[in-house]
Design a protein around this motif. Structure first.
Motif, PDB file in Angstrom:
ATOM      1  N   LEU A 155     -12.794 -16.000 -50.559  1.00  0.00           N
ATOM      2  CA  LEU A 155     -13.988 -15.374 -50.988  1.00  0.00           C
ATOM      3  C   LEU A 155     -13.899 -14.541 -52.193  1.00  0.00           C
ATOM      4  O   LEU A 155     -14.774 -14.436 -52.574  1.00  0.00           O
ATOM      5  CB  LEU A 155     -14.525 -14.420 -50.022  1.00  0.00           C
ATOM      6  N   ALA A 156     -12.712 -14.598 -53.011  1.00  0.00           N
ATOM      7  CA  ALA A 156     -12.501 -13.925 -54.077  1.00  0.00           C
ATOM      8  C   ALA A 156     -13.355 -14.451 -55.259  1.00  0.00           C
ATOM      9  O   ALA A 156     -13.419 -15.431 -55.410  1.00  0.00           O
ATOM     10  CB  ALA A 156     -11.090 -14.049 -54.638  1.00  0.00           C
ATOM     11  N   GLY A 157     -13.914 -13.296 -55.894  1.00  0.00           N
ATOM     12  CA  GLY A 157     -14.641 -13.575 -57.066  1.00  0.00           C
ATOM     13  C   GLY A 157     -16.266 -13.635 -56.600  1.00  0.00           C
ATOM     14  O   GLY A 157     -16.941 -13.864 -57.825  1.00  0.00           O
ATOM     15  N   GLN A 158     -16.508 -13.623 -55.530  1.00  0.00           N
ATOM     16  CA  GLN A 158     -17.990 -13.974 -55.306  1.00  0.00           C
ATOM     17  C   GLN A 158     -18.684 -12.694 -55.048  1.00  0.00           C
ATOM     18  O   GLN A 158     -18.173 -11.632 -55.156  1.00  0.00           O
ATOM     19  CB  GLN A 158     -18.076 -14.909 -53.752  1.00  0.00           C
ATOM     20  N   GLY A 159     -19.993 -12.547 -55.188  1.00  0.00           N
ATOM     21  CA  GLY A 159     -20.802 -11.537 -55.174  1.00  0.00           C
ATOM     22  C   GLY A 159     -21.188 -11.015 -56.492  1.00  0.00           C
ATOM     23  O   GLY A 159     -21.907  -9.889 -56.423  1.00  0.00           O
ATOM     24  N   GLY A 160     -21.259 -11.769 -57.760  1.00  0.00           N
ATOM     25  CA  GLY A 160     -21.812 -11.345 -58.686  1.00  0.00           C
ATOM     26  C   GLY A 160     -20.910 -11.741 -59.982  1.00  0.00           C
ATOM     27  O   GLY A 160     -19.657 -11.927 -59.788  1.00  0.00           O
ATOM     28  N   ALA A 161     -21.104 -11.847 -61.236  1.00  0.00           N
ATOM     29  CA  ALA A 161     -20.130 -12.192 -62.089  1.00  0.00           C
ATOM     30  C   ALA A 161     -19.312 -11.185 -62.699  1.00  0.00           C
ATOM     31  O   ALA A 161     -19.463 -10.063 -62.349  1.00  0.00           O
ATOM     32  CB  ALA A 161     -21.018 -12.346 -63.371  1.00  0.00           C
ATOM     33  N   ALA A 162     -18.130 -11.471 -62.990  1.00  0.00           N
ATOM     34  CA  ALA A 162     -17.045 -10.556 -63.499  1.00  0.00           C
ATOM     35  C   ALA A 162     -17.407  -9.801 -64.865  1.00  0.00           C
ATOM     36  O   ALA A 162     -18.056 -10.609 -65.700  1.00  0.00           O
ATOM     37  CB  ALA A 162     -15.582 -11.402 -63.553  1.00  0.00           C
ATOM     38  N   LYS A 163     -17.281  -8.676 -64.849  1.00  0.00           N
ATOM     39  CA  LYS A 163     -17.825  -7.695 -65.865  1.00  0.00           C
ATOM     40  C   LYS A 163     -16.589  -7.016 -66.599  1.00  0.00           C
ATOM     41  O   LYS A 163     -16.189  -6.320 -65.647  1.00  0.00           O
ATOM     42  CB  LYS A 163     -18.759  -6.816 -65.402  1.00  0.00           C
ATOM     43  N   PHE A 164     -16.633  -7.127 -67.763  1.00  0.00           N
ATOM     44  CA  PHE A 164     -15.566  -6.425 -68.622  1.00  0.00           C
ATOM     45  C   PHE A 164     -15.971  -6.302 -70.069  1.00  0.00           C
ATOM     46  O   PHE A 164     -16.896  -6.825 -70.431  1.00  0.00           O
ATOM     47  CB  PHE A 164     -14.091  -7.343 -68.321  1.00  0.00           C
ATOM     48  N   LEU A 165     -15.268  -5.408 -70.904  1.00  0.00           N
ATOM     49  CA  LEU A 165     -15.162  -5.433 -72.006  1.00  0.00           C
ATOM     50  C   LEU A 165     -14.088  -5.948 -72.903  1.00  0.00           C
ATOM     51  O   LEU A 165     -12.811  -5.826 -72.811  1.00  0.00           O
ATOM     52  CB  LEU A 165     -15.099  -3.723 -72.692  1.00  0.00           C
ATOM     53  N   GLN A 166     -14.468  -6.685 -74.145  1.00  0.00           N
ATOM     54  CA  GLN A 166     -13.274  -6.950 -75.128  1.00  0.00           C
ATOM     55  C   GLN A 166     -14.008  -6.801 -76.445  1.00  0.00           C
ATOM     56  O   GLN A 166     -15.023  -7.562 -76.859  1.00  0.00           O
ATOM     57  CB  GLN A 166     -13.201  -8.592 -74.961  1.00  0.00           C
ATOM     58  N   GLU A 167     -13.033  -6.034 -76.982  1.00  0.00           N
ATOM     59  CA  GLU A 167     -13.331  -5.711 -78.496  1.00  0.00           C
ATOM     60  C   GLU A 167     -14.702  -5.071 -78.799  1.00  0.00           C
ATOM     61  O   GLU A 167     -15.416  -5.288 -79.563  1.00  0.00           O
ATOM     62  CB  GLU A 167     -13.285  -6.815 -79.239  1.00  0.00           C
ATOM     63  N   GLY A 168     -15.306  -4.256 -77.537  1.00  0.00           N
ATOM     64  CA  GLY A 168     -16.392  -3.440 -77.882  1.00  0.00           C
ATOM     65  C   GLY A 168     -17.606  -4.333 -77.492  1.00  0.00           C
ATOM     66  O   GLY A 168     -18.817  -3.815 -77.505  1.00  0.00           O
ATOM     67  N   LYS A 169     -17.333  -5.632 -77.232  1.00  0.00           N
ATOM     68  CA  LYS A 169     -18.558  -6.553 -76.439  1.00  0.00           C
ATOM     69  C   LYS A 169     -18.402  -6.709 -75.162  1.00  0.00           C
ATOM     70  O   LYS A 169     -17.465  -6.938 -74.347  1.00  0.00           O
ATOM     71  CB  LYS A 169     -18.471  -7.705 -77.124  1.00  0.00           C
ATOM     72  N   PHE A 170     -19.449  -6.548 -74.277  1.00  0.00           N
ATOM     73  CA  PHE A 170     -19.532  -6.685 -72.924  1.00  0.00           C
ATOM     74  C   PHE A 170     -19.536  -8.491 -72.731  1.00  0.00           C
ATOM     75  O   PHE A 170     -20.209  -9.279 -73.361  1.00  0.00           O
ATOM     76  CB  PHE A 170     -21.167  -6.235 -72.477  1.00  0.00           C
TER      77      PHE A 170
END
Length: 454
Positions: free
Chosen positions: A183-198
């Motif tokens: 089930l890994a990764g399910q339940g919503g989009a992965a969210k992170f920051l790269q170079e100040g951008k979501f």
């Protein structure tokens, strides 16, 4: 004697229990291990004079309360959803509590009352969460103390197979809860920051946007993004950071092959399949493919997903025996994810001689005196056997070390806590080195994610 109650004697408890047994004479400890299956506890205790096994059903309120009441400190190694009942008992009887699980909203709500009673409810003190928190904060605090400003933090963790036990095309076997892997990764989009951008990666693309890592002596790995990296801005005090990314480590090629299951819908856990108990592995695969009066299941699958017959991905599918018409699912009213788990367990269950391996990799980018720097920190831990696994070591030992530190009044941050403060991470990380859990740091050139932008 000082009484430690451990509730749960599952796969992660071996090193935890051994640590307390080894310290029982010098630290004057009596250890009680409560488990619904008492043989699990008996196996890990042996005939040790300072330990006893207790058949304990955590849904038996009276028995649970009695066990908590007789302890000086409680370690809950139960599944995360069951900690809250134990925590309420600890509040009622004035006992400290230690768990390896993420802090739930219910647990967080007990903070004020725990502080009022001078109780420590320490959570997230296992591997991930746990060792990741402590090893990250130790370096971040060091950078800040020197006057540095954090620019980038990336953290990757994976439970894999040691090289000598890496014997299948997927370079993977189940070293932890198989259901969580499926089930890994399910339940919503992965969210992170790269170079100040979501940045966001929806589940259907998660396993096709991976990072690559090199670990000296162990080769190349890949990592897919964890669901929510952004919450660590507050946890680690990184509100102004430009890049923040956390991921799960696998060997290169795993994610591309896993994407086949995602695209077909085999990881879906939201509905059940009719007559699943009588379904063959082959008919399970076929149920996700279009009808054809002439084409085989193999041909339809290759055509639908554009897989060449000499592609390594195809060999990986064949290795799992997913096209076998004689193997039955057996599971009644099963979801696709449950059936996939059953199929994978045939091939990915550890053999008695198998050894697991934990890989953790941190990247710290920072600015100091007008210059940009990067530190790469790696930790690799290999298991001994099927009882004393690398997973059990890196989950259980931090729990044990912190528990004893609390019992000896070396930690006095009351309330619901996670181990991001020096008083938690310094003693635990120092002692973990004695058990071979060591981070190797090296300075490298800071590139960020977009060096040509400047």
């Amino acid at each position: 004697m000082r009484n430690i109650l451990i509730i749960g004697a599952g796969k992660s408890a071996s090193y935890l229990i051994k640590y307390f047994l080894d310290k029982s004479i010098s630290e004057n400890l009596n250890i009680t291990i409560g488990d619904l299956v008492i043989s699990n506890a008996d196996k890990l205790i042996g005939n040790h004079a300072n330990a006893n096994a207790l058949k304990l059903d955590i849904f038996d309120k009276a028995a649970r309360e009695k066990a908590v009441q007789n302890a000086d400190i409680v370690v809950s190694m139960l599944p995360a959803r069951f900690h809250i009942e134990v925590a309420k008992d600890c509040l009622a009887f004035g006992k400290h509590l230690v768990t390896a699980s993420y802090v739930s909203e219910e647990m967080k709500a007990l903070d004020t009352e725990a502080k009022a009673k001078n109780l420590i409810f320490l959570n997230e003190i296992g591997l991930d969460p746990g060792v990741d928190h402590m090893s990250a904060m130790q370096v971040i605090d060091r950078i800040r103390a020197a006057g540095g400003k954090m620019l980038l933090f990336e953290s990757f963790t994976g439970g894999l197979m040691a090289p000598e036990s890496d014997t299948n095309l997927w370079n993977y076997k189940f070293t932890w809860n198989p259901r969580n892997v499926v089930l890994a990764g399910q339940g919503g989009a992965a969210k992170f920051l790269q170079e100040g951008k979501f940045k966001y990666i929806p589940y259907h693309r998660l396993f096709r946007r991976t990072e690559f890592l090199e670990v000296e002596g162990y080769g190349r790995f890949e990592a897919y993004a964890n669901r929510d990296s952004l919450k660590y801005q507050e946890v680690y005090g990184l509100e102004d950071i430009k890049t923040l990314y956390r991921g799960t480590v696998r060997r290169v090629g795993f994610s591309r092959a896993w994407q086949i299951f995602v695209v077909l819908g085999m990881t879906d856990d939201s509905y059940t399949i009719a007559d699943s108990e009588n379904m063959s592995y082959r008919s399970f695969v076929n149920s996700f493919l279009p009808y054809s009066p002439t084409d085989s299941v193999e041909l339809k699958l290759r055509y639908q997903l554009k897989i060449d017959q000499d592609d390594i991905v195809w060999e990986k599918l064949e290795e799992l025996d997913v096209f076998n018409a004689n193997k039955k699912v057996v599971l009644k009213n099963a979801t696709p994810a449950q059936i996939l788990q059953k199929i994978l367990l045939d091939s990915w269950t550890l053999s008695p001689e198998d050894k697991d391996m934990i890989v953790m990799y941190h990247k710290f980018g920072y600015e100091l005196d007008g210059k940009k720097h990067q530190i790469d920190a790696t930790m690799v831990c290999t298991g001994e056997d099927q009882t004393f696994t690398a997973m059990a070591k890196t989950v259980g030992l931090p729990v044990a070390i912190a528990t004893l530190a609390i019992l000896n009044n070396k930690i006095q941050s009351y309330g619901v806590q996670i181990p991001t403060k020096k008083e938690f991470y310094t003693p635990v990380l120092n002692e973990l080195k004695e058990f071979g859990v060591i981070f190797n740091e090296k300075e490298s050139e800071y590139l960020g994610y977009n060096p040509l932008n400047e």
